[in-house]
Scaffold this motif. Structure first.
Motif, mmCIF file in Angstrom:
data_model
loop_
_atom_site.group_PDB
_atom_site.id
_atom_site.type_symbol
_atom_site.label_atom_id
_atom_site.label_comp_id
_atom_site.label_asym_id
_atom_site.label_seq_id
_atom_site.Cartn_x
_atom_site.Cartn_y
_atom_site.Cartn_z
ATOM 1 N N PRO A 315 11.866 2.996 7.349
ATOM 2 C CA PRO A 315 10.534 2.399 7.156
ATOM 3 C C PRO A 315 9.749 3.120 6.069
ATOM 4 C CG PRO A 315 10.582 3.721 9.162
ATOM 5 C CD PRO A 315 11.987 3.700 8.634
ATOM 6 N N LYS A 316 8.779 2.423 5.500
ATOM 7 C CA LYS A 316 7.891 3.038 4.513
ATOM 8 C C LYS A 316 7.060 4.131 5.192
ATOM 9 C CE LYS A 316 7.601 -1.071 1.631
ATOM 10 N NZ LYS A 316 8.786 -1.684 2.259
ATOM 11 N N THR A 317 6.598 5.074 4.404
ATOM 12 C CA THR A 317 5.782 6.156 4.980
ATOM 13 C C THR A 317 4.375 5.623 5.281
ATOM 14 O OG1 THR A 317 4.954 6.847 2.843
ATOM 15 C CG2 THR A 317 6.998 7.894 3.590
ATOM 16 N N PRO A 318 3.661 6.270 6.213
ATOM 17 C CA PRO A 318 2.282 5.847 6.500
ATOM 18 C C PRO A 318 1.409 5.879 5.247
ATOM 19 C CG PRO A 318 3.081 7.347 8.191
ATOM 20 C CD PRO A 318 4.143 7.311 7.126
ATOM 21 N N ALA A 319 1.616 6.855 4.370
ATOM 22 C CA ALA A 319 0.795 6.934 3.146
ATOM 23 C C ALA A 319 1.087 5.734 2.242
ATOM 24 C CB ALA A 319 1.081 8.239 2.411
ATOM 25 N N ALA A 320 2.365 5.344 2.145
ATOM 26 C CA ALA A 320 2.717 4.174 1.321
ATOM 27 C C ALA A 320 2.107 2.908 1.918
ATOM 28 C CB ALA A 320 4.235 4.039 1.214
ATOM 29 N N LEU A 321 2.114 2.809 3.234
ATOM 30 C CA LEU A 321 1.533 1.633 3.895
ATOM 31 C C LEU A 321 0.021 1.588 3.674
ATOM 32 C CD1 LEU A 321 3.572 1.771 7.222
ATOM 33 C CD2 LEU A 321 3.819 0.071 5.406
ATOM 34 N N PHE A 322 -0.615 2.751 3.736
ATOM 35 C CA PHE A 322 -2.070 2.804 3.514
ATOM 36 C C PHE A 322 -2.392 2.378 2.083
ATOM 37 C CE2 PHE A 322 -6.209 4.843 2.767
ATOM 38 C CZ PHE A 322 -6.911 4.373 3.866
ATOM 39 N N ASP A 323 -1.556 2.790 1.149
ATOM 40 C CA ASP A 323 -1.748 2.394 -0.245
ATOM 41 C C ASP A 323 -1.644 0.863 -0.378
ATOM 42 O OD1 ASP A 323 -2.017 3.062 -3.073
ATOM 43 O OD2 ASP A 323 0.040 2.311 -3.231
ATOM 44 N N LEU A 324 -0.665 0.261 0.325
ATOM 45 C CA LEU A 324 -0.537 -1.198 0.288
ATOM 46 C C LEU A 324 -1.742 -1.876 0.940
ATOM 47 C CD1 LEU A 324 3.265 -1.757 1.034
ATOM 48 C CD2 LEU A 324 2.076 -1.775 -1.173
ATOM 49 N N TYR A 325 -2.260 -1.254 1.981
ATOM 50 C CA TYR A 325 -3.469 -1.793 2.636
ATOM 51 C C TYR A 325 -4.621 -1.855 1.624
ATOM 52 C CZ TYR A 325 -7.446 -1.903 5.898
ATOM 53 O OH TYR A 325 -8.596 -2.243 6.560
ATOM 54 N N LEU A 326 -4.795 -0.767 0.876
ATOM 55 C CA LEU A 326 -5.862 -0.738 -0.134
ATOM 56 C C LEU A 326 -5.657 -1.821 -1.188
ATOM 57 C CD1 LEU A 326 -6.071 3.130 -0.732
ATOM 58 C CD2 LEU A 326 -7.762 1.735 0.473
ATOM 59 N N LYS A 327 -4.377 -2.109 -1.507
ATOM 60 C CA LYS A 327 -4.077 -3.059 -2.589
ATOM 61 C C LYS A 327 -3.914 -4.496 -2.103
ATOM 62 C CE LYS A 327 -2.140 0.422 -5.605
ATOM 63 N NZ LYS A 327 -0.976 1.246 -5.871
ATOM 64 N N SER A 328 -4.056 -4.725 -0.813
ATOM 65 C CA SER A 328 -3.975 -6.098 -0.292
ATOM 66 C C SER A 328 -5.308 -6.451 0.371
ATOM 67 C CB SER A 328 -2.799 -6.227 0.684
ATOM 68 O OG SER A 328 -2.873 -5.245 1.715
ATOM 69 N N VAL A 329 -5.539 -5.904 1.561
ATOM 70 C CA VAL A 329 -6.826 -6.133 2.246
ATOM 71 C C VAL A 329 -7.976 -5.702 1.324
ATOM 72 C CG1 VAL A 329 -8.223 -5.467 4.238
ATOM 73 C CG2 VAL A 329 -5.764 -5.857 4.518
ATOM 74 N N GLY A 330 -7.764 -4.606 0.623
ATOM 75 C CA GLY A 330 -8.798 -4.065 -0.267
ATOM 76 C C GLY A 330 -8.964 -4.857 -1.554
#
Ligand code: FUL
Ligand code: CA
Length: 498
Positions: A315-330
């Protein structure tokens, strides 16, 4: 879309209108004194979808047991044999990850139906699962609802098992499958449709290549316009060209930095009509400024490398997922995270841990708005009911607005003391459309204002991640460009926290 409407659209030669679906109903009549809506606005169904922000899409079919990404359609139904299926384990892990909905792949391209359908023998009742009495769609649906998640379905239009694929009989079968799913599993928040259509497959033993014309074969006008809309009015229809939610144009989980919720689907070269699986996608990540439809982007990305479980992937790392959150939801879009249960029928412990840590990061980071107690001064306010203080009340329904003639404005925030933050959050009041075209944020460094961030689109939510944390006791937001007066429903300063 009603037929008469379709005819009118065709008469106008309006390809995008055809692809975009019915005109969107206005969610509420404007409150007295409220600004006039601008451009395309979201329907009530889309507004509900914007509130979900993060959801999952789950793949578990015979293809999992074959360790493949696309099943050919020839796997024996007995291949589907999860040794310890546990819907609650999957849904609870999703919930810990902050996912608020789950789209279940009820049938993937291999054609195997995970519910006891009457439309094909190629279904779960012919597998050893629950002694042939199982219904995986029901189990996931109920676990989702028990745990407070919304539920949606993905039923692949392409079916590599069916001997009928490519004929009119198959279309009737596909529509009957949708009707079963729409009729038996309660209200859905999404009906998800991929654009992979036609190619080689088993096709009842023919083992050949079959091509269909996506522009006409699935009769989306009737399938979505009549069946989906009528049976599931709450379901947001996702496809690469809409109708309610558009594909973001990649399967990496990010929208463009400037991302508009409005969109005009683009036909493929040499075609008149933009249809699923046969379109041009350069504008999907960005959207279309002043596009014909409110059609925000969904950023779909697997938690691991593939959509299906493969033991060798991580699985992707939590930091990578948070980055995707910023670039999608954000970026005003939604994040749709692919969940791949293993051959037990559960998420791997590594996936559970990654989801939990990602969920914690989002929850902890946004738990405290460091601007909440700020004293606010706005350069302009529309009047009573539209005060600047509404951007700090944590309520997306209340908003600061400027007078009709005022298309530029600033908001100064005096914080109770120095605060350290590295994420800035902005939200427009989207029922009145996407209005703001440029903004920047400044911090007072003791002697002057210093620009710390900015951008060109806001929409449902814009998150600006700063390169380094900023400590300041005065912050200023400048809304610098808009065709009409401004609305802002929320503003926040946050510190990234694990
Ligand atoms: C795509 C499919 O082709 C993939 O297999 C996967 O299901 C993904 C979510 O959608 O269109
Ligand atoms: Ca508010």
């Amino acid at each position: 879309m009603p037929r008469s409407y379709l005819r009118a659209a065709l008469a106008l030669g309006c390809a995008a209108l055809l692809a975009g679906g019915a005109p969107k109903p206005r969610p509420h009549a404007p409150a007295p004194g409220a600004p006039q809506p601008y451009g395309a606005v979201p329907s009530a169904r889309q507004l509900a979808w914007h509130g979900v922000e993060v959801y999952g899409i789950m793949h578990l079919t015979p293809t999992t047991f074959e360790n493949k990404e696309w099943g050919f359609g020839d796997a024996n139904p007995t291949t589907f044999n999860p040794t310890d299926f546990n819907a609650d384990q999957i849904i609870k892990a999703a919930k810990a990850g902050g996912l608020r909905g789950i789209v279940l792949v009820a049938k993937h391209h291999d054609g195997f139906a995970l519910w006891p359908t009457k439309t094909t023998e190629y279904n779960i009742s012919k597998s050893p699962f629950r002694g042939g009495k199982g219904d995986l769609v029901r189990e996931i649906e109920q676990a989702a609802r028990r745990n407070g998640l919304q539920f949606g379905v993905y039923c692949s239009p392409w079916d590599r098992n069916s001997a009928k694929y490519g004929t009119g009989e198959y279309l009737a079968m596909y529509q009957a499958q949708l009707k079963e799913l729409y009729g038996q599993y309660g209200p859905l928040f999404m009906s998800w449709h991929d654009g992979a259509n036609g190619g080689d497959g088993y096709y009842g033993g023919a083992r050949e290549k079959r091509s269909i014309d996506n522009a006409t074969y699935y009769d989306w006008d009737h399938t979505w316009g009549d069946i989906t809309r009528k049976m599931q009015p709450t379901a947001n229809i996702f496809s690469d060209v809409g109708w309610d939610v558009r594909w973001v144009g990649n399967e990496e989980g990010h929208a463009a930095e400037t991302s508009w919720a409005t969109f005009t689907p683009m036909p493929a070269a040499g075609k008149n009509v933009a249809v699923p699986g046969q379109s041009n996608y350069p504008e999907n990540p960005v959207g279309t400024r002043n596009g014909k439809f409110w059609m925000p982007a969904e950023c779909d990305v697997p938690l691991r490398k593939g959509w299906f479980y493969h033991p060798a992937e991580q699985p992707k790392t939590p930091a990578a997922l948070f980055d995707l959150y910023l670039k999608s939801v954000g970026r005003g879009a939604a994040l749709d995270l692919g969940l791949a249960p293993d051959t037990r029928g559960q998420l791997h412990p590594d996936d559970v841990a990654a989801l939990q840590a990602f969920g914690n990061m989002v929850q902890h980071t946004f738990a405290r708005n460091l601007a909440r107690k700020a004293r606010l001064t706005a350069s302009n306010t529309r009047g009573p009911g539209y005060a600047a203080s509404t951007v700090l009340d944590g309520n997306g329904q209340t908003y600061w607005a400027t007078a009709d003639a005022v298309t530029k404005a600033s908001l100064t925030l005096e914080l109770p003391g120095p605060q350290t933050f590295d994420v800035i959050s902005l939200q427009e009041y989207i029922p009145l459309g996407q209005r703001i075209e440029a903004f920047n944020v400044e911090a007072w460094d003791g002697t002057g204002w210093k620009k710390i961030g900015g951008g060109t689109s806001i929409g449902a939510k814009r998150l600006l991640a700063l390169d380094a944390p900023v400590t300041a006791s005065k912050v200023r937001l400048n809304l610098t460009q808009s065709p009409v007066c401004l609305t802002l429903s929320e503003f926040g300063l946050y510190k990234r926290t694990e």
